[in-house]
Motif scaffolding. Structure first.
Motif, PDB file in Angstrom:
ATOM      1  N   GLY A   1       0.844  -1.179   0.000  1.00 49.87           N
ATOM      2  CA  GLY A   1       0.000   0.000   0.000  1.00 49.87           C
ATOM      3  C   GLY A   1       0.883   1.233   0.000  1.00 49.87           C
ATOM      4  O   GLY A   1       2.069   1.154  -0.344  1.00 49.87           O
ATOM      5  N   PRO A   2       0.331   2.377   0.388  1.00 52.30           N
ATOM      6  CA  PRO A   2       1.142   3.586   0.449  1.00 52.30           C
ATOM      7  C   PRO A   2       2.380   3.362   1.320  1.00 52.30           C
ATOM      8  O   PRO A   2       2.304   2.749   2.386  1.00 52.30           O
ATOM      9  N   ALA A   3       3.519   3.874   0.832  1.00 53.79           N
ATOM     10  CA  ALA A   3       4.790   3.640   1.525  1.00 53.79           C
ATOM     11  C   ALA A   3       5.095   4.748   2.523  1.00 53.79           C
ATOM     12  O   ALA A   3       4.923   5.932   2.227  1.00 53.79           O
ATOM     13  N   LEU A   4       5.539   4.335   3.693  1.00 52.40           N
ATOM     14  CA  LEU A   4       6.023   5.251   4.719  1.00 52.40           C
ATOM     15  C   LEU A   4       7.523   5.031   4.836  1.00 52.40           C
ATOM     16  O   LEU A   4       7.967   3.911   5.141  1.00 52.40           O
ATOM     17  N   PHE A   5       8.312   6.062   4.573  1.00 51.63           N
ATOM     18  CA  PHE A   5       9.768   5.965   4.590  1.00 51.63           C
ATOM     19  C   PHE A   5      10.300   6.523   5.907  1.00 51.63           C
ATOM     20  O   PHE A   5      10.026   7.678   6.241  1.00 51.63           O
ATOM     21  N   LEU A   6      11.020   5.688   6.652  1.00 51.95           N
ATOM     22  CA  LEU A   6      11.625   6.073   7.922  1.00 51.95           C
ATOM     23  C   LEU A   6      13.135   5.949   7.757  1.00 51.95           C
ATOM     24  O   LEU A   6      13.700   4.871   7.916  1.00 51.95           O
ATOM     25  N   ASP A   7      13.780   7.050   7.418  1.00 50.82           N
ATOM     26  CA  ASP A   7      15.180   7.043   7.005  1.00 50.82           C
ATOM     27  C   ASP A   7      16.126   7.131   8.205  1.00 50.82           C
ATOM     28  O   ASP A   7      16.755   8.159   8.448  1.00 50.82           O
TER      29      ASP A   7
ATOM     30  N   LEU B   1       4.244   4.796  16.364  1.00 48.38           N
ATOM     31  CA  LEU B   1       5.435   5.631  16.135  1.00 48.38           C
ATOM     32  C   LEU B   1       5.384   6.954  16.890  1.00 48.38           C
ATOM     33  O   LEU B   1       6.060   7.915  16.526  1.00 48.38           O
ATOM     34  N   GLU B   2       4.616   7.010  17.964  1.00 46.76           N
ATOM     35  CA  GLU B   2       4.404   8.256  18.700  1.00 46.76           C
ATOM     36  C   GLU B   2       5.704   8.910  19.165  1.00 46.76           C
ATOM     37  O   GLU B   2       5.810  10.141  19.158  1.00 46.76           O
ATOM     38  N   ASP B   3       6.682   8.141  19.587  1.00 45.84           N
ATOM     39  CA  ASP B   3       7.921   8.712  20.114  1.00 45.84           C
ATOM     40  C   ASP B   3       9.067   8.735  19.100  1.00 45.84           C
ATOM     41  O   ASP B   3      10.204   9.020  19.465  1.00 45.84           O
TER      42      ASP B   3
ATOM     43  N   GLY C   1      11.036  16.236   9.871  1.00 49.93           N
ATOM     44  CA  GLY C   1       9.882  16.262   8.983  1.00 49.93           C
ATOM     45  C   GLY C   1       8.857  15.173   9.207  1.00 49.93           C
ATOM     46  O   GLY C   1       7.850  15.118   8.505  1.00 49.93           O
ATOM     47  N   PHE C   2       9.078  14.304  10.187  1.00 47.44           N
ATOM     48  CA  PHE C   2       8.145  13.198  10.432  1.00 47.44           C
ATOM     49  C   PHE C   2       7.107  13.597  11.466  1.00 47.44           C
ATOM     50  O   PHE C   2       7.424  14.087  12.541  1.00 47.44           O
ATOM     51  N   ASP C   3       5.840  13.366  11.137  1.00 45.82           N
ATOM     52  CA  ASP C   3       4.736  13.622  12.055  1.00 45.82           C
ATOM     53  C   ASP C   3       4.017  12.297  12.313  1.00 45.82           C
ATOM     54  O   ASP C   3       3.342  11.774  11.418  1.00 45.82           O
ATOM     55  N   PRO C   4       4.158  11.754  13.534  1.00 44.25           N
ATOM     56  CA  PRO C   4       3.532  10.459  13.802  1.00 44.25           C
ATOM     57  C   PRO C   4       2.004  10.480  13.733  1.00 44.25           C
ATOM     58  O   PRO C   4       1.387   9.436  13.587  1.00 44.25           O
ATOM     59  N   LYS C   5       1.406  11.629  13.797  1.00 49.29           N
ATOM     60  CA  LYS C   5      -0.061  11.725  13.772  1.00 49.29           C
ATOM     61  C   LYS C   5      -0.596  12.089  12.386  1.00 49.29           C
ATOM     62  O   LYS C   5      -1.789  12.340  12.230  1.00 49.29           O
TER      63      LYS C   5
END
Length: 175
Positions: free
Chosen positions: A6-12, A40-42, A47-51
């Motif tokens: 599905g849609p990709a979430l990139f966590l670099d 991923l709250e913490d 540029g990453f927003d867990p919400k």
């Protein structure tokens, strides 16, 4: 049957630990569903927003090395599962996190660093999606008008766990 992609979430980043995946203060929750809003709250990344909708709309995660390090809690794969993320793609995983993924019928796909770098070239595409064919050990990433496919390896037993839906369903079918 679970959808793998599905849609990709990139966590670099490498070394994303289980406390960043699901903070320990939520481990007393009674159901998997109760964990859902804390994905991923913490995790702190530029540029990453867990919400964000991107986080909660994701179907696949792409990340770097040693993903899922830290404690051995099953809650880390569970919070992905309850949010519809059934595949994580990384250079490597912490051993227990990786096995917990397979035990839950989820795919923990390891790729070489160069392959991960190629996936990250899609990170700026707002429409980046990944589709994984576990049975044929292949994945395809699309986005920004581009497409790339690649093969991955998975042990026959881990593949059987994923295709069965996890350890419990696998055991029910075999024993």
């Amino acid at each position: 049957m679970k959808k793998f992609g599905g849609p990709a979430l990139f966590l670099d980043r490498s070394d994303i630990n289980t406390d960043e995946i699901i903070p320990a203060k939520y481990l007393t929750e009674i159901t998997k569903e109760d964990l859902k809003p804390y994905l991923l709250e913490d995790l702190k990344l530029p540029g990453f927003d867990p919400k964000s909708d991107k986080t909660f709309g994701a179907g696949a995660v792409v990340t770097r090395a040693n993903f899922g390090c830290g404690s051995s809690r099953e809650h880390a794969p569970w919070v992905f599962e309850v949010n519809g993320i059934h595949v994580v793609i990384a250079e490597s995983f912490a051993r227990i996190f990786r096995q917990n993924m397979f035990n839950c019928g989820m795919a923990a796909i390891e790729l070489a660093p160069g392959q991960i770098d190629r996936l990250f070239t899609f990170a700026d595409a707002a429409d980046a999606t990944i589709e994984v064919d576990v049975a044929n050990t292949s994945l395809t990433i699309k986005g920004g008008g581009r497409e790339e496919s690649m093969q991955f390896e998975i042990s026959p037993f881990d593949k059987a766990l994923v295709l069965a839906g996890g350890w419990v369903d696998y055991a029910d079918s075999k024993y």
